[in-house]
Scaffold this motif. Structure first.
Motif, PDB file in Angstrom:
ATOM      1  N   TYR A  39       0.815  -1.219   0.000  1.00  0.00           N
ATOM      2  CA  TYR A  39       0.000   0.000   0.000  1.00  0.00           C
ATOM      3  C   TYR A  39       0.845   1.265   0.000  1.00  0.00           C
ATOM      4  N   ALA A  40       2.038   1.195   0.581  1.00  0.00           N
ATOM      5  CA  ALA A  40       2.916   2.370   0.605  1.00  0.00           C
ATOM      6  C   ALA A  40       4.326   1.928   0.967  1.00  0.00           C
ATOM      7  N   THR A  41       5.302   2.532   0.341  1.00  0.00           N
ATOM      8  CA  THR A  41       6.696   2.234   0.672  1.00  0.00           C
ATOM      9  C   THR A  41       7.024   2.863   2.021  1.00  0.00           C
ATOM     10  N   PRO A  42       7.521   2.079   2.981  1.00  0.00           N
ATOM     11  CA  PRO A  42       7.820   2.637   4.306  1.00  0.00           C
ATOM     12  C   PRO A  42       8.993   3.608   4.255  1.00  0.00           C
ATOM     13  N   ILE A  68       3.254  -0.416  -8.749  1.00  0.00           N
ATOM     14  CA  ILE A  68       4.032  -1.153  -9.741  1.00  0.00           C
ATOM     15  C   ILE A  68       3.231  -2.317 -10.315  1.00  0.00           C
ATOM     16  N   THR A  69       2.616  -3.106  -9.429  1.00  0.00           N
ATOM     17  CA  THR A  69       1.995  -4.359  -9.865  1.00  0.00           C
ATOM     18  C   THR A  69       0.578  -4.214 -10.389  1.00  0.00           C
ATOM     19  N   HIS A  70      -0.207  -3.282  -9.825  1.00  0.00           N
ATOM     20  CA  HIS A  70      -1.613  -3.182 -10.190  1.00  0.00           C
ATOM     21  C   HIS A  70      -1.933  -1.944 -11.038  1.00  0.00           C
ATOM     22  N   LEU A  71      -1.411  -0.799 -10.634  1.00  0.00           N
ATOM     23  CA  LEU A  71      -1.724   0.418 -11.378  1.00  0.00           C
ATOM     24  C   LEU A  71      -0.967   0.463 -12.709  1.00  0.00           C
ATOM     25  N   LYS A  72       0.338   0.225 -12.649  1.00  0.00           N
ATOM     26  CA  LYS A  72       1.139   0.255 -13.878  1.00  0.00           C
ATOM     27  C   LYS A  72       1.326  -1.119 -14.496  1.00  0.00           C
ATOM     28  N   CYS A  77       7.787   1.586 -14.910  1.00  0.00           N
ATOM     29  CA  CYS A  77       7.853   1.761 -13.453  1.00  0.00           C
ATOM     30  C   CYS A  77       9.290   1.683 -12.934  1.00  0.00           C
ATOM     31  N   SER A  78      10.244   2.033 -13.764  1.00  0.00           N
ATOM     32  CA  SER A  78      11.650   1.944 -13.356  1.00  0.00           C
ATOM     33  C   SER A  78      11.940   2.824 -12.142  1.00  0.00           C
ATOM     34  N   GLN A 101       2.715  -9.634  -6.599  1.00  0.00           N
ATOM     35  CA  GLN A 101       1.325 -10.080  -6.686  1.00  0.00           C
ATOM     36  C   GLN A 101       0.643  -9.365  -7.842  1.00  0.00           C
ATOM     37  N   LEU A 102       0.161 -10.124  -8.801  1.00  0.00           N
ATOM     38  CA  LEU A 102      -0.441  -9.541  -9.998  1.00  0.00           C
ATOM     39  C   LEU A 102      -1.965  -9.635  -9.943  1.00  0.00           C
ATOM     40  N   PRO A 103      -2.661  -8.666 -10.518  1.00  0.00           N
ATOM     41  CA  PRO A 103      -4.137  -8.679 -10.476  1.00  0.00           C
ATOM     42  C   PRO A 103      -4.698  -9.729 -11.423  1.00  0.00           C
ATOM     43  N   SER A 104      -5.977 -10.035 -11.262  1.00  0.00           N
ATOM     44  CA  SER A 104      -6.620 -11.044 -12.106  1.00  0.00           C
ATOM     45  C   SER A 104      -6.693 -10.613 -13.566  1.00  0.00           C
ATOM     46  N   SER A 105      -6.557  -9.316 -13.817  1.00  0.00           N
ATOM     47  CA  SER A 105      -6.587  -8.815 -15.188  1.00  0.00           C
ATOM     48  C   SER A 105      -5.269  -9.046 -15.927  1.00  0.00           C
TER      49      SER A 105
END
Length: 297
Positions: A39-42, A68-72, A77-78, A101-105
């Protein structure tokens, strides 16, 4: 997770200090899913605090950020990758698996994107990929191509076992919410690299109250039948020299620690005369009678 208010007695030994929770958790278990990074980079101080709270042999598993994984979806995303691993650098030596973790899409048509992304991530680290598109579970060309890619790159395929969860009726809000959010997909116990990752969504106390059973600790026994196949598979991987990571969740996570201990002890008994495993145990809550601590052993 390592922070849950319901674990005051079972994990934290009645400690009320939020900052002490990770250290208490690390006295019981030797790995954890660091889900907050999704959810956020610490910030740097938080990462340093996590490092200081855990012993040298403790291993985190952190999800890459959802940006990185869901939005882009792994493209363009380098900079985000660079920022994330720069922030997490103090914990690299204590991180056993970096989870993608990748989305179902994210389906078979995007395997070329995944291949390119695997060229861009920092090399020399241990990664696991969790896919949720149905075609990656259909035992067809798409799944064969994915598994071949992961084997060639030495990347673990994360295995989600949600059978216990979906065996439950929608009896309370936690179960209903979990039914909506968790994937209902086949379980394919394949090890594409040396550290297979298994995530089990088990059954827990909230279910018991909803189903009006008499002893809330007995319900975790219902998970045994779902764990039986893992009692066969995990020893095979261990004999092969692999190092599996096993994570236990439940709809409300209230008795996830007890369930983790219970399932681990079954594995321990299975391997007692062959591959001795270290002990895990929860501290004994001072306010509860012994009869309520019986986990069925």
């Amino acid at each position: 997770m390592w922070s849950h208010n319901h674990w005051q007695q079972s994990v934290y030994r009645n400690s009320t200090q939020q900052a002490e929770r990770l250290a208490r958790y690390a006295e019981v278990f030797n790995t954890v899913e660091g889900n907050t990074s999704f959810y956020a980079t610490p910030n740097v101080q938080t990462v340093q605090n996590w490092y200081a709270a855990t012993p040298d042999d403790f291993r985190f598993t952190f999800k890459l950020p959802k940006t990185i994984t869901h939005l882009k979806q792994l493209q363009d995303c380098s900079q985000e990758l660079q920022d994330f691993f720069k922030a997490m650098e103090p914990l690299i030596e204590k991180t056993g698996v970096w989870k993608i973790q990748l989305p179902s899409s994210f389906g078979p048509e995007k395997l070329s994107v995944l291949t390119q992304f695997l060229d861009e991530i920092p090399q020399g680290l241990n990664y696991g990929i969790e896919v949720r598109h149905p075609q990656f579970f259909a035992k067809g060309d798409a799944e064969l191509a994915l598994n071949r890619l992961l084997i060639e790159r030495g990347i673990n395929r994360i295995i989600m076992d949600s059978r216990p969860l979906f065996a439950l009726p929608p009896a309370d809000e936690a179960i209903i919410d979990a039914h909506k959010k968790k994937p209902r997909l086949p379980v394919h116990p394949i090890a594409t690299a040396n550290t297979p990752v298994i995530r089990i969504i088990g059954q827990t106390d909230g279910t018991i109250e909803a189903l009006a059973t008499t002893n809330p600790r007995i319900q975790i026994k219902n998970n045994d039948s779902f764990f039986s196949n893992w009692l066969k598979q995990l020893p095979i991987w261990l004999r092969e020299g692999k190092e599996p990571y096993l994570f236990i969740h439940t709809p409300d996570n209230q008795t996830a620690p007890e369930l983790a201990i219970r399932l681990y002890k079954q594995l321990q008994l299975q391997l007692a005369n062959e591959l001795p495993l270290r002990d895990f145990a929860l501290p004994k809550p001072q306010h509860m009678p012994n009869s309520q601590l019986d986990l069925g052993w």
